[in-house]
Write an enzyme that holds these catalytic residues in place. Sequence first.
Site, PDB file in Angstrom:
ATOM      1  CG  ASP A 199      -2.055 -20.196  -1.591  1.00 13.65           C
ATOM      2  OD1 ASP A 199      -1.552 -20.154  -0.450  1.00 13.65           O
ATOM      3  OD2 ASP A 199      -1.522 -20.808  -2.543  1.00 13.65           O
ATOM      4  CG  ASP A 212     -13.798  -6.841   1.851  1.00 17.73           C
ATOM      5  OD1 ASP A 212     -13.583  -6.146   2.860  1.00 17.73           O
ATOM      6  OD2 ASP A 212     -14.237  -6.381   0.780  1.00 17.73           O
ATOM      7  CE  LYS A 216       1.808 -17.677  -2.691  1.00 18.80           C
ATOM      8  NZ  LYS A 216       0.954 -18.882  -2.831  1.00 18.80           N
ATOM      9  CE1 TYR A 233      -3.551  -2.622   0.737  1.00 18.52           C
ATOM     10  CE2 TYR A 233      -4.647  -0.549   1.215  1.00 18.52           C
ATOM     11  CZ  TYR A 233      -4.714  -1.892   0.929  1.00 18.52           C
ATOM     12  OH  TYR A 233      -5.928  -2.492   0.830  1.00 18.52           O
ATOM     13  CG  ASP A 244      -8.096  -4.595   1.558  1.00 14.64           C
ATOM     14  OD1 ASP A 244      -9.051  -4.107   2.196  1.00 14.64           O
ATOM     15  OD2 ASP A 244      -8.018  -4.554   0.310  1.00 14.64           O
TER      16      ASP A 244
HETATM   17  C1  IPM Z   1     -10.387  -1.185   4.057  1.00 12.79           C
HETATM   18  C2  IPM Z   1     -10.662  -0.542   2.712  1.00 12.79           C
HETATM   19  C3  IPM Z   1      -9.509   0.395   2.370  1.00 12.79           C
HETATM   20  C4  IPM Z   1      -8.237  -0.431   2.292  1.00 12.79           C
HETATM   21  C5  IPM Z   1      -9.715   1.211   1.094  1.00 12.79           C
HETATM   22  C6  IPM Z   1     -10.984   2.026   1.160  1.00 12.79           C
HETATM   23  C7  IPM Z   1      -8.529   2.069   0.778  1.00 12.79           C
HETATM   24  O1  IPM Z   1     -10.847  -1.516   1.746  1.00 12.79           O
HETATM   25  O2  IPM Z   1     -10.242  -0.437   5.041  1.00 12.79           O
HETATM   26  O3  IPM Z   1     -10.318  -2.407   4.095  1.00 12.79           O
HETATM   27  O4  IPM Z   1      -7.935  -1.032   1.242  1.00 12.79           O
HETATM   28  O5  IPM Z   1      -7.523  -0.500   3.289  1.00 12.79           O
HETATM   29 MG    MG Z   2     -10.878  -3.490   2.465  1.00  7.87          MG
END
Ligand code: IPM
Ligand code: MG
Length: 331
Positions: free
Chosen positions: A181, A209, A149, A100, A205
């Site tokens: 993975d 999700d 990884k 990042y 990240d």
């Molecule tokens: C998160 C989001 C952020 C990230 C984005 C909005 C930049 O997806 O906080 O997980 O990738 O960190």
């Molecule tokens: Mg995110």
Amino acid sequence: MGAIAIDKTGNPLPQETIEACFNCDAVLFGAIGHPKYDNNPAAKVRPEQGLLQLRKALQLFANIRPVNTYTALHHLSPLKAKLLQDVDFVIFRELTGGIYFGNKYLSEDALTAVDECVYTVSEIERIARLAFQYAEKPERKQKITLIDKANVLETSRLWRSVVQNIANEYPHITVEYLYVDNAAMQIIQNPKQFDVVLTENMFGDIISDEASVLSGSLGLLPSASLGSGIGLFEPIHGSYTQAAGKDIANPVGSILSAAMLLDYLQLHNEAQLVRDAVAWTIDNKFVSKDIDAINFYFTSTIGDLVADFIANNNTSSANAQNIEWRKSTII
Ligand code: IPM
Ligand code: MG
């Protein structure tokens, strides 16, 4: 900050916003992103840069994302209910390093792009120590899983060796190592096995999700970002612009982020009351449209219910009245 700040000032994170944050003990953050930037790779300035700059400015190196499930919502997950029972883990995601924040580069002819992934020992150590301290709390299962990884990436091998060294100081903590993975598969196949998950920025990240699928909606999960003083608390979801002005977004991720903020301010009873209020709304099916597309409640109604529950200090008679009254206001 974000898209609106770009429209007004050209800068996704104006200086006065940073200063306002520096004058606080903690920041409760909404969500960031706007569709007009999503499919425009040429955009030089993007809303998300504001959040990344704020994380960097406040040195928020540790992003903590608890993942648990509500029995009343098990049916929403694509996973079988028997896999979801007792799922309770916490992701420690490194937040100010890695790909990042490495050098980014697009060649002049626009035919080559580079994103560098950089980690230093001290960056890994500081978040790993937080994760170990958390894992040894009596209410946890005394287990850490490092997701990396290391079969491919040099940075991952550094993560592994730093974590192995720290693990020697915590002989009572079980440490497991999983390639990302494989971890992506295990989170779906056997999520109960996890307790504290430690990982770098990009992997964190992605898997957070993925983990939200267990709870039933991305709208439910909160997070805390900690560093050297000022904490930032935000739901893990991005912006939901299709819901703008409709009062239908799920407020739970934000409300539970506020609970984490209260914990951070050492207001533990208050934090628990907020969590109890949220659990009560879910158990009584006061849920938003992402959870129940037919019998849903407006965002603001759910917010009012949580506030009433807290104001009444969780007295059951007030709750019973609330249920009757709120059911009569069903959309
Ligand atoms: C998160 C989001 C952020 C990230 C984005 C909005 C930049 O997806 O906080 O997980 O990738 O960190
Ligand atoms: Mg995110």
